[in-house]
Design an enzyme around this catalytic site. Structure first.
Site, PDB file in Angstrom:
ATOM      1  N   GLU A  45      24.954 -63.887 -37.822  1.00  0.00           N
ATOM      2  CA  GLU A  45      26.028 -64.777 -38.267  1.00  0.00           C
ATOM      3  C   GLU A  45      25.459 -66.046 -38.900  1.00  0.00           C
ATOM      4  O   GLU A  45      25.923 -66.499 -39.954  1.00  0.00           O
ATOM      5  CB  GLU A  45      26.906 -65.139 -37.078  1.00  0.00           C
ATOM      6  CG  GLU A  45      27.966 -66.188 -37.368  1.00  0.00           C
ATOM      7  CD  GLU A  45      28.356 -66.962 -36.123  1.00  0.00           C
ATOM      8  OE1 GLU A  45      28.861 -68.096 -36.270  1.00  0.00           O
ATOM      9  OE2 GLU A  45      28.151 -66.460 -35.010  1.00  0.00           O
ATOM     10  N   ASP A  49      26.149 -66.864 -42.947  1.00  0.00           N
ATOM     11  CA  ASP A  49      26.839 -68.075 -43.392  1.00  0.00           C
ATOM     12  C   ASP A  49      26.106 -68.704 -44.563  1.00  0.00           C
ATOM     13  O   ASP A  49      26.727 -69.156 -45.534  1.00  0.00           O
ATOM     14  CB  ASP A  49      26.933 -69.056 -42.218  1.00  0.00           C
ATOM     15  CG  ASP A  49      27.583 -70.367 -42.606  1.00  0.00           C
ATOM     16  OD1 ASP A  49      28.722 -70.358 -43.093  1.00  0.00           O
ATOM     17  OD2 ASP A  49      26.936 -71.427 -42.433  1.00  0.00           O
ATOM     18  N   ASP A 118      33.114 -64.648 -37.596  1.00  0.00           N
ATOM     19  CA  ASP A 118      31.701 -64.528 -37.227  1.00  0.00           C
ATOM     20  C   ASP A 118      31.148 -63.150 -37.588  1.00  0.00           C
ATOM     21  O   ASP A 118      30.032 -63.020 -38.095  1.00  0.00           O
ATOM     22  CB  ASP A 118      31.522 -64.760 -35.724  1.00  0.00           C
ATOM     23  CG  ASP A 118      31.756 -66.206 -35.314  1.00  0.00           C
ATOM     24  OD1 ASP A 118      31.850 -67.080 -36.201  1.00  0.00           O
ATOM     25  OD2 ASP A 118      31.872 -66.457 -34.098  1.00  0.00           O
ATOM     26  N   GLU A 121      30.494 -62.775 -41.350  1.00  0.00           N
ATOM     27  CA  GLU A 121      29.242 -63.429 -41.737  1.00  0.00           C
ATOM     28  C   GLU A 121      28.041 -62.605 -41.293  1.00  0.00           C
ATOM     29  O   GLU A 121      27.051 -62.487 -42.028  1.00  0.00           O
ATOM     30  CB  GLU A 121      29.182 -64.828 -41.135  1.00  0.00           C
ATOM     31  CG  GLU A 121      30.187 -65.786 -41.742  1.00  0.00           C
ATOM     32  CD  GLU A 121      30.269 -67.120 -41.019  1.00  0.00           C
ATOM     33  OE1 GLU A 121      30.829 -68.068 -41.588  1.00  0.00           O
ATOM     34  OE2 GLU A 121      29.779 -67.207 -39.869  1.00  0.00           O
TER      35      GLU A 121
END
EC number: 3.1.26.3
Length: 228
Positions: A45, A49, A118, A121
């Protein structure tokens, strides 16, 4: 590692077949079910991002060569925020494939915005690790394409826009009051009223206080600007 029918179906929706399907499995594994022999998706995650941010920044620059940093920043924020990631995750059915502990399953974890965002990502990072930046970029642009095309010229969040509207007219910042909370603890619904010092109000409901505040601000802003 052999892939399940569920993972194979998700790969089709993602448009990427993994050389290392264990990466996708890890991206879908929440911390509530991780253990010594099962890694969760938190590290992926973190990476995803950053990959998403780079792709969105590049795409916005390419699509509007005349935009200033002040115009680009709110558009960027609208495209990479957790809510946007969760919306994409819902569209491609990531929730059904999530690996969750019992408590998260019982509390509606497959529908939770934070968990879905989450996981989205983490899936981006899994594609990046599996096949490189171009593969991740192609997938992101395909999944986010409509959002990039339709992102508002001024994508400030509604609360910021409403506050600026009030300040421009010499008013105090808007107030946000929770007027109701309903639903079970694992799936609450909040009712928030946005209120201007001049007396105008608007209410909205959502599954989190933040989302309800944003929706109420948007409704009130539409109302006062429409009546201006």
């Amino acid at each position: 590692m052999k892939r399940s029918a569920e993972l194979a179906a998700l790969e089709q929706r993602l448009g990427h077949r993994f050389d290392r399907p264990e990466l996708l499995r890890r991206a879908l594994t929440h911390a509530s079910i991780s253990g010594p022999n099962r890694d969760d998706n938190q590290r992926l995650e973190f990476l995803g991002d950053r990959v998403l941010g780079l792709v969105m920044a590049e795409a916005l620059l390419e699509r509007d060569s005349s935009a200033s940093e002040g115009q680009l920043a709110p558009r960027f924020n609208a495209l990479v925020r957790k809510e946007a990631c969760a919306e994409v995750a819902r569209e491609i059915g990531i929730g059904e494939a999530l690996k969750l502990g019992r408590s998260e399953r019982l509390s509606g974890g497959r529908r939770k915005m934070a968990l879905l965002g989450d996981a989205m990502e983490a899936v981006i990072a899994a594609v990046y690790v599996d096949a490189g930046f171009e593969a991740a970029r192609d997938m992101i642009l395909r999944l986010w394409n409509g959002r990039i095309d339709s992102v508002d010229e001024d994508a400030r969040d509604p609360k910021t826009a409403l506050q600026e509207w009030a300040q421009a007219r010499g008013q105090e910042p808007p107030a946000y009051i929770q007027t109701d909370r309903s639903g079970p603890d694992h799936q609450p619904v909040f009712t928030i009223e946005a209120r201007l010092a001049s007396g105008e109000t608007a209410s909205a409901k959502a599954g989190s206080k933040r989302q309800a505040e944003q929706a109420a601000a948007r409704e009130l802003l539409d109302r006062v600007e429409g009546g201006a």
